[in-house]
Design a protein around this motif. Sequence first.
Motif, PDB file in Angstrom:
ATOM      1  N   ALA A 469     145.873 -15.682  21.418  1.00  0.00           N
ATOM      2  CA  ALA A 469     144.610 -15.006  21.689  1.00  0.00           C
ATOM      3  C   ALA A 469     144.594 -13.588  21.126  1.00  0.00           C
ATOM      4  O   ALA A 469     143.583 -13.142  20.561  1.00  0.00           O
ATOM      5  CB  ALA A 469     144.349 -14.970  23.194  1.00  0.00           C
ATOM      6  N   LEU A 470     145.700 -12.867  21.279  1.00  0.00           N
ATOM      7  CA  LEU A 470     145.742 -11.480  20.822  1.00  0.00           C
ATOM      8  C   LEU A 470     146.161 -11.351  19.370  1.00  0.00           C
ATOM      9  O   LEU A 470     145.788 -10.386  18.693  1.00  0.00           O
ATOM     10  CB  LEU A 470     146.706 -10.671  21.700  1.00  0.00           C
ATOM     11  CG  LEU A 470     146.293 -10.458  23.153  1.00  0.00           C
ATOM     12  CD1 LEU A 470     147.335  -9.625  23.886  1.00  0.00           C
ATOM     13  CD2 LEU A 470     144.941  -9.771  23.238  1.00  0.00           C
ATOM     14  N   ASP A 471     146.940 -12.284  18.879  1.00  0.00           N
ATOM     15  CA  ASP A 471     147.479 -12.189  17.523  1.00  0.00           C
ATOM     16  C   ASP A 471     147.409 -13.556  16.844  1.00  0.00           C
ATOM     17  O   ASP A 471     148.424 -14.176  16.552  1.00  0.00           O
ATOM     18  CB  ASP A 471     148.928 -11.689  17.585  1.00  0.00           C
ATOM     19  CG  ASP A 471     149.548 -11.472  16.216  1.00  0.00           C
ATOM     20  OD1 ASP A 471     148.792 -11.288  15.239  1.00  0.00           O
ATOM     21  OD2 ASP A 471     150.792 -11.498  16.114  1.00  0.00           O
ATOM     22  N   PRO A 472     146.188 -14.047  16.586  1.00  0.00           N
ATOM     23  CA  PRO A 472     146.052 -15.402  16.038  1.00  0.00           C
ATOM     24  C   PRO A 472     146.696 -15.565  14.673  1.00  0.00           C
ATOM     25  O   PRO A 472     147.066 -16.678  14.292  1.00  0.00           O
ATOM     26  CB  PRO A 472     144.532 -15.604  15.974  1.00  0.00           C
ATOM     27  CG  PRO A 472     143.955 -14.228  15.985  1.00  0.00           C
ATOM     28  CD  PRO A 472     144.892 -13.407  16.813  1.00  0.00           C
ATOM     29  N   GLY A 473     146.847 -14.485  13.915  1.00  0.00           N
ATOM     30  CA  GLY A 473     147.498 -14.578  12.618  1.00  0.00           C
ATOM     31  C   GLY A 473     149.005 -14.473  12.680  1.00  0.00           C
ATOM     32  O   GLY A 473     149.678 -14.552  11.656  1.00  0.00           O
ATOM     33  N   TYR A 474     149.537 -14.299  13.891  1.00  0.00           N
ATOM     34  CA  TYR A 474     150.988 -14.153  14.093  1.00  0.00           C
ATOM     35  C   TYR A 474     151.571 -13.090  13.161  1.00  0.00           C
ATOM     36  O   TYR A 474     152.589 -13.288  12.495  1.00  0.00           O
ATOM     37  CB  TYR A 474     151.698 -15.499  13.921  1.00  0.00           C
ATOM     38  CG  TYR A 474     151.633 -16.353  15.160  1.00  0.00           C
ATOM     39  CD1 TYR A 474     152.770 -16.648  15.893  1.00  0.00           C
ATOM     40  CD2 TYR A 474     150.419 -16.845  15.610  1.00  0.00           C
ATOM     41  CE1 TYR A 474     152.694 -17.403  17.054  1.00  0.00           C
ATOM     42  CE2 TYR A 474     150.333 -17.608  16.757  1.00  0.00           C
ATOM     43  CZ  TYR A 474     151.456 -17.876  17.490  1.00  0.00           C
ATOM     44  OH  TYR A 474     151.393 -18.629  18.630  1.00  0.00           O
ATOM     45  N   LEU A 475     150.905 -11.925  13.145  1.00  0.00           N
ATOM     46  CA  LEU A 475     151.304 -10.829  12.287  1.00  0.00           C
ATOM     47  C   LEU A 475     152.188  -9.794  12.984  1.00  0.00           C
ATOM     48  O   LEU A 475     152.838  -8.992  12.331  1.00  0.00           O
ATOM     49  CB  LEU A 475     150.058 -10.107  11.734  1.00  0.00           C
ATOM     50  CG  LEU A 475     149.111 -10.975  10.881  1.00  0.00           C
ATOM     51  CD1 LEU A 475     147.873 -10.178  10.504  1.00  0.00           C
ATOM     52  CD2 LEU A 475     149.832 -11.459   9.625  1.00  0.00           C
ATOM     53  N   MET A 476     152.170  -9.783  14.319  1.00  0.00           N
ATOM     54  CA  MET A 476     152.919  -8.759  15.066  1.00  0.00           C
ATOM     55  C   MET A 476     154.356  -9.192  15.327  1.00  0.00           C
ATOM     56  O   MET A 476     154.596 -10.182  16.009  1.00  0.00           O
ATOM     57  CB  MET A 476     152.235  -8.462  16.417  1.00  0.00           C
ATOM     58  CG  MET A 476     150.929  -7.672  16.290  1.00  0.00           C
ATOM     59  SD  MET A 476     151.087  -6.106  15.405  1.00  0.00           S
ATOM     60  CE  MET A 476     152.469  -5.352  16.235  1.00  0.00           C
ATOM     61  N   ASN A 477     155.270  -8.453  14.743  1.00  0.00           N
ATOM     62  CA  ASN A 477     156.707  -8.677  14.926  1.00  0.00           C
ATOM     63  C   ASN A 477     157.056 -10.163  14.855  1.00  0.00           C
ATOM     64  O   ASN A 477     157.583 -10.759  15.806  1.00  0.00           O
ATOM     65  CB  ASN A 477     157.172  -8.100  16.270  1.00  0.00           C
ATOM     66  CG  ASN A 477     158.630  -7.660  16.225  1.00  0.00           C
ATOM     67  OD1 ASN A 477     159.267  -7.684  15.180  1.00  0.00           O
ATOM     68  ND2 ASN A 477     159.161  -7.255  17.359  1.00  0.00           N
TER      69      ASN A 477
END
Length: 482
Positions: A469-477
């Motif tokens: 939900a918060l990072d749908p692109g899986y870009l954070m860490n």
Amino acid sequence: MTTLTAPRRAPETNGQNHSALLDDLCQAIGAAHVVTDAKDFDARLIEDRGLRRGTALALIRPGSTEEVAACMRLCHAAEVPVTPQGGNTGLAGGGVPDGGIILTTDRLNRIRGVDPTNATMTVEAGCILANIQAAADEVDALFPLSLASEGSCQIGGNLSTNAGGTAVLRYGNIRDLVLGIEAVLPDGRVLNDLNGLRKNNTGFDLKHLFIGAEGTLGIITAAVIKLFPKPTARATAMVACTGPDPALALYARMRGQTADTLSTFEYIDRLGLQMVIDHAPGCSDPMAEPHPAYCLIELTGNGAQTDLDARLETALEAAFEAEEIIDAVIGSSEAQKDALWALRENLSEAQKPEGASIKHDVSVPVSRVADFIREATQACMDHMPGLRPCPFGHFGDGNLHFNLSRPVDMADATFLAEYGAFNRIVHDIVHEMGGSFSAEHGIGTFKRAELRRYKDPVALELMEQIKAALDPGYLMNPGKVL
């Protein structure tokens, strides 16, 4: 039955041309703060103990929340992953980049304000923990989080791993020391929840999503932290006992007789103390002869020093009579108290000259700590004769660093090849006792498989849904925790 899907990977960045993104980042924060030559940020690619090396396109150093937000918007639009880094002192590989951009918070180092009456301080994520402690001291207050790495670790990293330390017994983890946060989301939006309220029931308490999330949901840029009355007295002792069972009985006694003045109860076995004596400059055995195990005990308070000393001495006299302890040294000056603390604070570093070690950061109910030490020690030594178990740590809150030093005559690589086998032995025992395989160091990359083995499946599913939900692109860490 709940079905878990494999975690989604961030977009691949290796080999792609991202010159336009790097140009935009230079425009956003200044070219001096966009480092593209890997040799200039080599230390940022390596885990603190050298166990893992990553790769990155560049390192960026934004100097404000607005600049962090601008960088995140640019990386989000370019679908380039971002690895947040603080002091890079983590012990689970959570700060090792897997391609993409390293975003370091070291320029976010302002103390925005101190409110002594409200007993709060507003700090930016890049503030060094020791500097925060010093700023609290200037207003005759205490920020109680204390770690061996406090001279270099940053508060943002402490928040992202829900750091514990030596004062959890009295003050709690950092999750208990924070009232509000400011965080930048993966798409560059800013969550402004920098409140200093003790009571605030206005829906979900969103700060707890980001505390302990290891930078996988966003980047904490600032926080409102609690301050406490600065203790005016402390009574410190190192006591010797025959093992973990009498140490547990001693802890129960100290808890009962000293109440909320008990701020520290740390356990060290003889091997650990001997390593400190052998390798830490200025450290020596505080007692005339060696003993199987030791406890570092400290009481703190705001009354007279003589009252606190008397309370400690009365409790220890009763412990002697009950045969819970066999020797004791009480610090009679600040220098002597600091010398006793040095025996604990130097333990992690003192292990390094002894060769490779396999580390476990576990917690069990306090009532099971002695059982755990006995069972895990025996099981590990059965697996590898000659092994040198070195359990130590925060006995009073159930968190032990169950470290295993290699046999003296074994090669480091041969020993480290058994990491998985020892994890299974130790963590299965922890799980059976209702404990946790990660007490305060986080999951990072090193413990992702353990999370899927031991975590409740429904809890894992909810974590994955929040991440999506918060990072749908899986870009954070990417590659961390999930």
